[in-house]
Design a protein around this motif. Structure first.
Motif, PDB file in Angstrom:
ATOM      1  N   LYS A  62      -9.133  -7.399   6.132  1.00 21.05           N
ATOM      2  CA  LYS A  62      -7.880  -7.559   5.386  1.00 21.05           C
ATOM      3  C   LYS A  62      -7.348  -8.986   5.369  1.00 21.05           C
ATOM      4  O   LYS A  62      -6.530  -9.326   4.519  1.00 21.05           O
ATOM      5  N   ARG A  63      -7.804  -9.805   6.307  1.00 23.98           N
ATOM      6  CA  ARG A  63      -7.274 -11.168   6.381  1.00 23.98           C
ATOM      7  C   ARG A  63      -8.328 -12.232   6.054  1.00 23.98           C
ATOM      8  O   ARG A  63      -8.121 -13.414   6.303  1.00 23.98           O
ATOM      9  N   THR A  64      -9.431 -11.818   5.483  1.00 28.11           N
ATOM     10  CA  THR A  64     -10.477 -12.775   5.141  1.00 28.11           C
ATOM     11  C   THR A  64     -10.152 -13.482   3.827  1.00 28.11           C
ATOM     12  O   THR A  64      -9.992 -12.822   2.795  1.00 28.11           O
ATOM     13  N   PRO A  65     -10.032 -14.815   3.835  1.00 25.37           N
ATOM     14  CA  PRO A  65      -9.811 -15.514   2.568  1.00 25.37           C
ATOM     15  C   PRO A  65     -11.076 -15.480   1.714  1.00 25.37           C
ATOM     16  O   PRO A  65     -12.190 -15.354   2.236  1.00 25.37           O
ATOM     17  N   TYR A  66     -10.899 -15.586   0.439  1.00 26.98           N
ATOM     18  CA  TYR A  66     -12.018 -15.519  -0.494  1.00 26.98           C
ATOM     19  C   TYR A  66     -13.171 -16.432  -0.062  1.00 26.98           C
ATOM     20  O   TYR A  66     -14.339 -16.027  -0.102  1.00 26.98           O
ATOM     21  N   LYS A  67     -12.853 -17.656   0.332  1.00 26.41           N
ATOM     22  CA  LYS A  67     -13.907 -18.631   0.620  1.00 26.41           C
ATOM     23  C   LYS A  67     -14.768 -18.260   1.818  1.00 26.41           C
ATOM     24  O   LYS A  67     -15.839 -18.830   2.014  1.00 26.41           O
ATOM     25  N   GLU A  68     -14.319 -17.289   2.635  1.00 28.29           N
ATOM     26  CA  GLU A  68     -15.084 -16.890   3.819  1.00 28.29           C
ATOM     27  C   GLU A  68     -15.775 -15.534   3.642  1.00 28.29           C
ATOM     28  O   GLU A  68     -16.424 -15.046   4.567  1.00 28.29           O
ATOM     29  N   VAL A  69     -15.640 -14.919   2.485  1.00 31.09           N
ATOM     30  CA  VAL A  69     -16.288 -13.638   2.226  1.00 31.09           C
ATOM     31  C   VAL A  69     -17.795 -13.856   2.094  1.00 31.09           C
ATOM     32  O   VAL A  69     -18.249 -14.717   1.333  1.00 31.09           O
ATOM     33  N   THR A  70     -18.574 -13.091   2.860  1.00 27.16           N
ATOM     34  CA  THR A  70     -20.029 -13.237   2.830  1.00 27.16           C
ATOM     35  C   THR A  70     -20.673 -12.094   2.043  1.00 27.16           C
ATOM     36  O   THR A  70     -20.101 -11.012   1.901  1.00 27.16           O
ATOM     37  N   ILE A  71     -21.876 -12.363   1.559  1.00 29.72           N
ATOM     38  CA  ILE A  71     -22.621 -11.369   0.781  1.00 29.72           C
ATOM     39  C   ILE A  71     -23.526 -10.569   1.717  1.00 29.72           C
ATOM     40  O   ILE A  71     -24.173 -11.125   2.600  1.00 29.72           O
ATOM     41  N   ASP A  72     -23.565  -9.272   1.521  1.00 33.27           N
ATOM     42  CA  ASP A  72     -24.409  -8.385   2.327  1.00 33.27           C
ATOM     43  C   ASP A  72     -25.791  -8.277   1.671  1.00 33.27           C
ATOM     44  O   ASP A  72     -25.983  -7.523   0.724  1.00 33.27           O
ATOM     45  N   HIS A  73     -26.743  -9.033   2.210  1.00 28.38           N
ATOM     46  CA  HIS A  73     -28.082  -9.038   1.632  1.00 28.38           C
ATOM     47  C   HIS A  73     -28.975  -7.939   2.207  1.00 28.38           C
ATOM     48  O   HIS A  73     -30.158  -7.871   1.874  1.00 28.38           O
TER      49      HIS A  73
END
Length: 206
Positions: A62-73
Motif C-alpha cells: 500500500k505504500r510502494t511508490p510507482y518508481k519502486e514497483v517491481t515486475i513479477d517475472h
C-alpha cells in the motif's frame, strides 16, 4: 503552453496519448503510491474475441511508490503479451513495420514497471513522430505546481472517457468487427494506421 502531470501508463489508451501529444511539457508522477485497477500496468487491445486486457504482474504494497514497483517475472506475462499482440495484429497493415520494436522491449525483462512503461511510451511517441520530452517527479506533492494540469488518477479504465472531455473518438479501420471500438491501447492505432496514427490522434482531440 500546456503542461501536464500524469502517471505513466502501460501502452496507454488513445485518451492518454491525446493528452500527451497536446502538451508541451510532461511531468510523470512516479512518487505517488501505486494503486490497483488502473492503466498503470494494463492496457486493452482488440482481439478476434473482442476487447482483451493485458496486465503486467507486479509486486507492491500500500505504500510502494510507482518508481519502486517491481515486475513479477515468475509469470510468463511477456510471452503472453507478445502472443496476444501477434494474434490480434499479425495481419494488421503495419504490424511488420513495428513488431520488432515492441518485441525487443518485452524481451528485456525490466526489473521495474517504470522502466517498462516509459520505454514503451518513448517508443510509441517516436513512432508517432512526436518529440515530447518528459521529466519524473522527485517527490509527491498533493497539490502540484499551479502551472501543471493535474491528470493524476483521472484517466481510469473504470470511468468512461466521456466524463473527462479529453478524447473525442475519431474512427479508423480496426482489425476485427464492423463496429468501431474507441479508446483502446495506442498499439491498436499504430498497428492499424501506421504513419497516419498521429493524424487520428489530432482529430481525436476534444
Amino acid at each position: 503552453m500546456q503542461r501536464i502531470i500524469v502517471e505513466p501508463h502501460y501502452l496507454g489508451s488513445l485518451e492518454y496519448f491525446v493528452a500527451l501529444v497536446n502538451s508541451d511539457e510532461i511531468r510523470l508522477e512516479v512518487c505517488q503510491h501505486f494503486t490497483k485497477q488502473t492503466y498503470k500496468n494494463r492496457c486493452y487491445i482488440l482481439s478476434s474475441g473482442g476487447v482483451m486486457p493485458l496486465s503486467v504482474p507486479v509486486s507492491f504494497d500500500k505504500r510502494t511508490p510507482y518508481k519502486e514497483v517491481t515486475i513479477d517475472h515468475q509469470q510468463s506475462w511477456a510471452r503472453d503479451h507478445w502472443g496476444a499482440f501477434y494474434s490480434a495484429y499479425g495481419k494488421a497493415p503495419f504490424f511488420e513495420f513495428f513488431e520488432d520494436h515492441f518485441r525487443s522491449i518485452w524481451e528485456q525483462r525490466h526489473k521495474f514497471l517504470l522502466d517498462l512503461t516509459t520505454e514503451m511510451m518513448t517508443m510509441c511517441l517516436k513512432v508517432l513522430q512526436y518529440d515530447r520530452p518528459f521529466t519524473l517527479t522527485s517527490e509527491y506533492q498533493k497539490i502540484p505546481d499551479h502551472r501543471l494540469i493535474d491528470l493524476r488518477e483521472r484517466i481510469l479504465p473504470k470511468k468512461p472517457f466521456e466524463e473527462r472531455d479529453l478524447y473525442l473518438p475519431f474512427p479508423y479501420t480496426q482489425t476485427f468487427g464492423n463496429i468501431f471500438v474507441p479508446n483502446l491501447s495506442i498499439l491498436d492505432l499504430i498497428m492499424c494506421e501506421g504513419s497516419r496514427a498521429s493524424e487520428v490522434l489530432t482529430r481525436s482531440s476534444s
